[in-house]
Design an enzyme around this catalytic site. Structure first.
Site, PDB file in Angstrom:
ATOM      1  N   THR A  12      53.073  36.672  65.410  1.00  0.00           N
ATOM      2  CA  THR A  12      54.375  36.072  65.084  1.00  0.00           C
ATOM      3  C   THR A  12      55.531  36.827  65.727  1.00  0.00           C
ATOM      4  O   THR A  12      56.536  36.224  66.106  1.00  0.00           O
ATOM      5  CB  THR A  12      54.556  36.023  63.553  1.00  0.00           C
ATOM      6  OG1 THR A  12      53.503  35.235  62.979  1.00  0.00           O
ATOM      7  CG2 THR A  12      55.894  35.413  63.176  1.00  0.00           C
ATOM      8  N   THR A  87      50.026  39.502  61.899  1.00  0.00           N
ATOM      9  CA  THR A  87      49.815  40.135  60.593  1.00  0.00           C
ATOM     10  C   THR A  87      48.508  39.750  59.913  1.00  0.00           C
ATOM     11  O   THR A  87      48.013  40.489  59.063  1.00  0.00           O
ATOM     12  CB  THR A  87      50.980  39.809  59.644  1.00  0.00           C
ATOM     13  OG1 THR A  87      51.072  38.382  59.483  1.00  0.00           O
ATOM     14  CG2 THR A  87      52.292  40.352  60.185  1.00  0.00           C
TER      15      THR A  87
END
Length: 323
Positions: A12, A87
């Site tokens: 991200t 993540t």
């Protein structure tokens, strides 16, 4: 001024939100726009290892990353390494590097929960704080670290706890090992580490299963039938399973290493209970008890031990409390 190596792998932190609201990888990594703000921290050399969402990460790619870091540290002199990563599997890559790499300089992973053009994007802050930690003397000898939302975590203990919050990474057993303030990098706990084992390749397969009430034995039996080399089992409570799967486990443990972790978020597995399926029976059976690792990290630990050709005794030690 210190010389840091910044390695991008994707995630991200390397993405942007499209007009339709979906977050997608960008051809040009937007986080690089942050680097001019880091010129007072260190001299930074940037390498683009990959640009993948972290669900696309595999143990094979983790090994390639470890080998890539080793190569870079051999070719040039760096005082620390920062890795940007998605993540979802960041904790797994961090732990894999912990148990294989053994780098002489700080290795720090970070990422973002919000992409570069979302309101409240956290990538810039996380990258700056990670760079500050990597160049800090107090980070040396602390193993692989994860820096997120101003907190410093050990690779052994950290896990992602929330699907969308920027405060997602937590160390559920022992707490974070440090913090980053406006003026200081503080590490107030010493993570313990074991001798790393660099492996040449990934050829083994380790399955992960979660134990539930009334679990049927055919899932356990399928692990052998499908050709896996090891099993990590998320068991109940302190280390217990339903009696329905005990015969299948007895069969399996004769053929491959079986490691148990608790499906609870906190605590460790122990051979406390003496009933059928209790921890005492599992221990006597030869099942390996983990030291507080979650199942995804225990899988990687067992994978590395299998690739290294470790004996049962060595495997048991690798999962002991001396991390």
């Amino acid at each position: 001024m210190n010389h840091l190596l910044l390695i991008h792998t994707g995630g991200t932190i390397a993405m942007s939100q499209s007009g339709s609201g979906h977050v997608m990888p960008s051809e040009v990594n937007p986080i690089d726009a942050t680097l001019p703000k880091a010129t007072d921290i260190a001299n930074i050399t940037t390498k683009h290892f990959s640009n993948i969402p972290s669900p696309h990460m595999t143990p094979e790619k983790m090994l390639e990353l470890a080998q890539f870091i080793n190569q870079q540290l051999t070719q040039d002199t760096y005082d620390g390494v920062v890795i940007t990563h998605g993540t979802d599997t960041l904790e797994e890559t961090a732990y894999f590097l912990q148990i294989t790499l053994g780098a002489p300089v700080p290795i720090v992973l970070t990422g973002a929960m919000r992409s570069s053009n979302e309101v409240g994007s956290d990538g810039e802050f996380n990258l700056i704080t990670a760079l500050r930690v990597a160049q800090s003397d107090v980070a040396r000898g602390k193993g692989v670290l994860v820096v997120f939302n101003g907190e410093i975590h050990s690779a052994f203990n950290v896990t992602k706890t929330h699907t969308s919050s920027v405060d997602t990474f937590k160390s559920v057993h022992f707490g974070n090992v440090g913090m980053v303030t406006k003026d200081h990098v503080l590490i107030y706990s010493q993570p313990t580490t074991k001798q790393p084992k660099m492996i040449p390749s990934i050829t083994k397969r380790v399955a992960v299963l979660k134990v539930v009430a009334g679990m049927e034995p055919d899932l356990i039996e399928a692990v052998l039938a499908l050709g896996y080399d090891g099993l990590v089992l998320e068991v109940l409570g302190q280390g217990n399973v339903p009696p329905s799967i005990v015969p299948a486990l007895e069969m399996l443990v004769e053929r491959m290493p079986v490691v148990i972790v608790s499906r609870c978020f906190n605590g460790i597995v122990q051979d406390v209970y003496g009933y059928v399926g209790g921890g005492q029976q599992l221990k006597e059976m030869g099942i390996i008890f983990s030291n507080g690792l979650n199942s995804q990290k225990a899988r990687l630990r067992l994978l590395v031990e299998l690739e290294a050709g470790s004996s049962q005794a060595v495997m048991e030690h690798s999962f002991s409390f001396q991390q």
